[in-house]
Design a protein around this motif. Structure first.
Motif, short mmCIF file in Angstrom:
data_model
loop_
_atom_site.label_atom_id
_atom_site.label_comp_id
_atom_site.label_asym_id
_atom_site.label_seq_id
_atom_site.Cartn_x
_atom_site.Cartn_y
_atom_site.Cartn_z
N ALA A 29 41.02 55.44 45.90
CA ALA A 29 40.56 54.08 46.21
C ALA A 29 40.19 53.33 44.94
CB ALA A 29 39.37 54.15 47.16
N LEU A 30 39.58 54.04 43.99
CA LEU A 30 39.17 53.40 42.73
C LEU A 30 40.38 52.89 41.96
CD1 LEU A 30 36.87 52.86 40.65
CD2 LEU A 30 37.34 55.13 39.72
N ILE A 31 41.42 53.73 41.86
CA ILE A 31 42.61 53.33 41.12
C ILE A 31 43.31 52.15 41.80
CG2 ILE A 31 44.92 54.09 40.42
CD1 ILE A 31 43.74 56.87 39.98
N PHE A 32 43.52 52.28 43.13
CA PHE A 32 44.19 51.21 43.86
C PHE A 32 43.38 49.92 43.83
CE2 PHE A 32 46.87 54.47 45.55
CZ PHE A 32 48.03 53.82 45.93
N GLY A 33 42.09 50.03 44.15
CA GLY A 33 41.25 48.84 44.21
C GLY A 33 41.13 48.15 42.87
N GLY A 34 40.98 48.95 41.82
CA GLY A 34 40.84 48.36 40.49
C GLY A 34 42.09 47.64 40.03
N ILE A 35 43.25 48.23 40.33
CA ILE A 35 44.51 47.62 39.89
C ILE A 35 44.83 46.37 40.70
CG2 ILE A 35 47.01 47.95 39.79
CD1 ILE A 35 46.50 50.85 39.02
N ILE A 36 44.75 46.48 42.04
CA ILE A 36 45.10 45.33 42.88
C ILE A 36 44.09 44.20 42.73
CG2 ILE A 36 43.87 45.97 45.00
CD1 ILE A 36 46.38 45.11 46.55
N GLY A 37 42.84 44.55 42.38
CA GLY A 37 41.84 43.51 42.18
C GLY A 37 41.82 42.95 40.78
N GLY A 38 42.68 43.49 39.90
CA GLY A 38 42.74 43.00 38.53
C GLY A 38 41.54 43.39 37.68
N VAL A 39 40.80 44.42 38.11
CA VAL A 39 39.62 44.86 37.36
C VAL A 39 40.03 45.57 36.08
CG1 VAL A 39 37.53 46.28 37.44
CG2 VAL A 39 38.31 45.08 39.49
N PHE A 40 41.07 46.41 36.15
CA PHE A 40 41.56 47.09 34.96
C PHE A 40 43.07 47.31 35.06
CE2 PHE A 40 39.10 50.21 37.58
CZ PHE A 40 40.17 50.79 38.24
N THR A 41 43.68 47.58 33.91
CA THR A 41 45.11 47.82 33.85
C THR A 41 45.43 49.26 34.22
OG1 THR A 41 45.08 48.50 31.53
CG2 THR A 41 45.30 46.14 31.99
N ALA A 42 46.72 49.57 34.34
CA ALA A 42 47.13 50.93 34.65
C ALA A 42 46.70 51.90 33.56
CB ALA A 42 48.64 50.98 34.84
N THR A 43 46.78 51.47 32.30
CA THR A 43 46.36 52.32 31.19
C THR A 43 44.87 52.60 31.24
OG1 THR A 43 48.14 51.38 29.85
CG2 THR A 43 46.43 52.60 28.68
N GLU A 44 44.09 51.57 31.50
CA GLU A 44 42.64 51.76 31.63
C GLU A 44 42.31 52.64 32.83
OE1 GLU A 44 41.52 47.38 29.71
OE2 GLU A 44 41.69 47.66 31.87
N ALA A 45 43.09 52.49 33.91
CA ALA A 45 42.88 53.31 35.10
C ALA A 45 43.10 54.79 34.79
CB ALA A 45 43.82 52.87 36.22
#
Length: 446
Positions: free
Chosen positions: A223-239
């Motif tokens: 959920a953290l990875i999906f939510g962060g990426i789709i919400g624009g909180v962090f990039t895939a590299t940061e994830a």
């Protein structure tokens, strides 16, 4: 130059040389033929590729997968899914596929997913009446969803080379990955409907609650990875970096299945996988660069487009322009999918992408799929096609991982794999010709 490159490559491949060496030696032969210094070119292409910031995500996700696998993630995910649906007819088939999708959402790699889930589910399936060959084939095919559902290392490679948003590609791979899993469950139930299967007992409320709490932190990472990426909180590299820190804390402090003495072994395993992949990428990038110098992508695009044009004019000489472009797009995508499917049977998906992406990108421009969500659609289509090759003989890497995990020969698995491959090909057609499957979730990104 292009003829020298491809001829030497095919000869070395037929001599059963490892694919990485086939790409490396054929590139060196072509460059020497042209009088180009192969050492300087090789160093430069490798350096330029490794300088991409997004490639940092690859070793991080590999390390996160190792930490979560060693930390008991796969066992907890399987237990969670099994407590919910394991008692139903075909329930263990669903457990295998759904657990693979969940683990793939952490590891990002099909081989790791197949090994982690297959080691648990193959014996469980055999115990309940399924043949070991079928169980191994199912675990291998289900493992490929780990290469499509984010964080997918293959989507990272494609996005980096094609300059397409990796975050959007991640989201574009979700629905196709789910469709493959659902299709494998349905096909598995159909082909085993006459087998006398021993059903699992229904889990009681206590077991369900324990399994939910046991897998909670693993599910939170997804959920953290999906939510962060789709919400624009962090990039895939940061994830990927966040996933490593999270996996470390969960494994050592919460699950407590990881010990400090395990850390060197985990780091070495992740380093070996990263080094192996890096060498493949280095050889494939040199091969791809040599292909482009030999103008192979341009000739390939020109040949396919002109062939489709001639065929359309032959069948419908009076067609209007809009209809002509529509027909051409459909036909070009047919040719691209067939060629990628054949190519993926002999070249592993990782290095294969570095070869085919520079070749097919001009085609995406020719049919208007080189920008925006159309570029995401085209990228997911290419990657999902190459993933099919992971479980097709003679070079399907995940197929051989499954064979080793299940202790079953590839020959015995092949009849079952072919039935399951039918599902993957049908999903590939849906991905190719129904764009919303890949573009709906990316369109929701902020």
């Amino acid at each position: 130059m292009g003829i020298i490159l491809i001829t030497v490559f095919l000869i070395l491949l037929l001599l059963d040389l490892p694919v990485a060496y086939c790409m490396l030696l054929s590139s060196l032969a072509a460059l020497l033929y042209m009088g180009v210094d192969p050492v300087m070119v090789g160093l430069e292409t490798t350096r330029s590729l490794s300088s991409f910031y997004s490639f940092l995500a690859v070793p991080f996700f590999i390390l996160a997968g190792e930490l979560m696998n060693q930390g008991g993630l796969s066992n907890r995910l399987v237990r969670f899914v099994k407590s919910l649906i394991g008692h139903k007819r075909g329930g263990l088939l669903a457990v295998t596929c759904v657990s693979s999708q969940m683990f793939g959402a952490v590891s990002g790699a099909s081989a790791a997913t197949c090994a982690a889930v297959g080691s648990i589910m193959i014996p469980a399936l055999e115990k309940k009446g399924y043949s070991r060959a079928f169980a191994t084939a199912l675990a291998s095919c289900a493992g490929t969803t780990g290469a499509l559902i984010p964080p997918s290392i293959l989507l990272i490679i494609y996005g980096t080379i094609a300059n397409v948003s990796i975050e959007r590609l991640f989201l574009g791979g979700v629905i196709p990955g789910v469709l493959v899993g659902v299709g494998l469950i349905i096909m598995g139930i159909i082909v085993t409907r006459k087998i006398n299967i021993v059903k699992e007992g229904r889990a009681d409320r206590k077991e369900i609650i324990h399994s939910i709490f046991g897998s909670l932190f693993a599910l939170l990472l997804v959920a953290l990875i999906f939510g962060g990426i789709i919400g624009g909180v962090f990039t895939a590299t940061e994830a990927s970096a966040i996933a490593v820190i999270y996996a470390f804390l969960v494994g050592f402090l919460i699950y407590r299945e990881l010990k400090l003495k395990d850390l060197p072994k985990i780091l070495v395993a992740a380093s070996k996988t990263t080094a192996s992949l890096s060498f493949l990428i280095a050889c494939a990038s040199l091969f791809a660069w040599t292909l482009s110098i030999g103008k192979v992508p341009e000739l390939f695009t020109q040949g396919i487009v002109e062939s489709c044009n001639d065929l359309i004019y032959f069948l419908s000489p009076d067609v209007d322009e809009s209809t002509f472009l529509f027909y051409r797009k459909i036909m070009v995508l047919v040719f691209v999918n067939l060629i990628l499917l054949l190519f993926g049977m002999f070249i592993d998906a990782g290095p294969g992408l570095l070869i085919v992406v520079p070749v097919v990108l001009p085609i995406s421009e020719a049919i208007g799929m080189d920008s925006g969500l159309s570029a995401v659609h085209f990228g997911v289509m290419v990657v999902s096609n190459m993933i099919i090759g992971l479980v097709t003989p003679p070079v399907g890497s995940t197929l051989f991982v499954g064979s080793a995990v299940g202790n079953v020969s590839v020959t015995k698995m092949t009849p079952h794999v072919l039935k399951l491959l039918l599902v993957m090909i049908i999903v590939q057609l849906v991905v190719t010709y129904f764009a919303p499957v890949t573009t709906f979730l990316p369109s929701l990104m902020k």
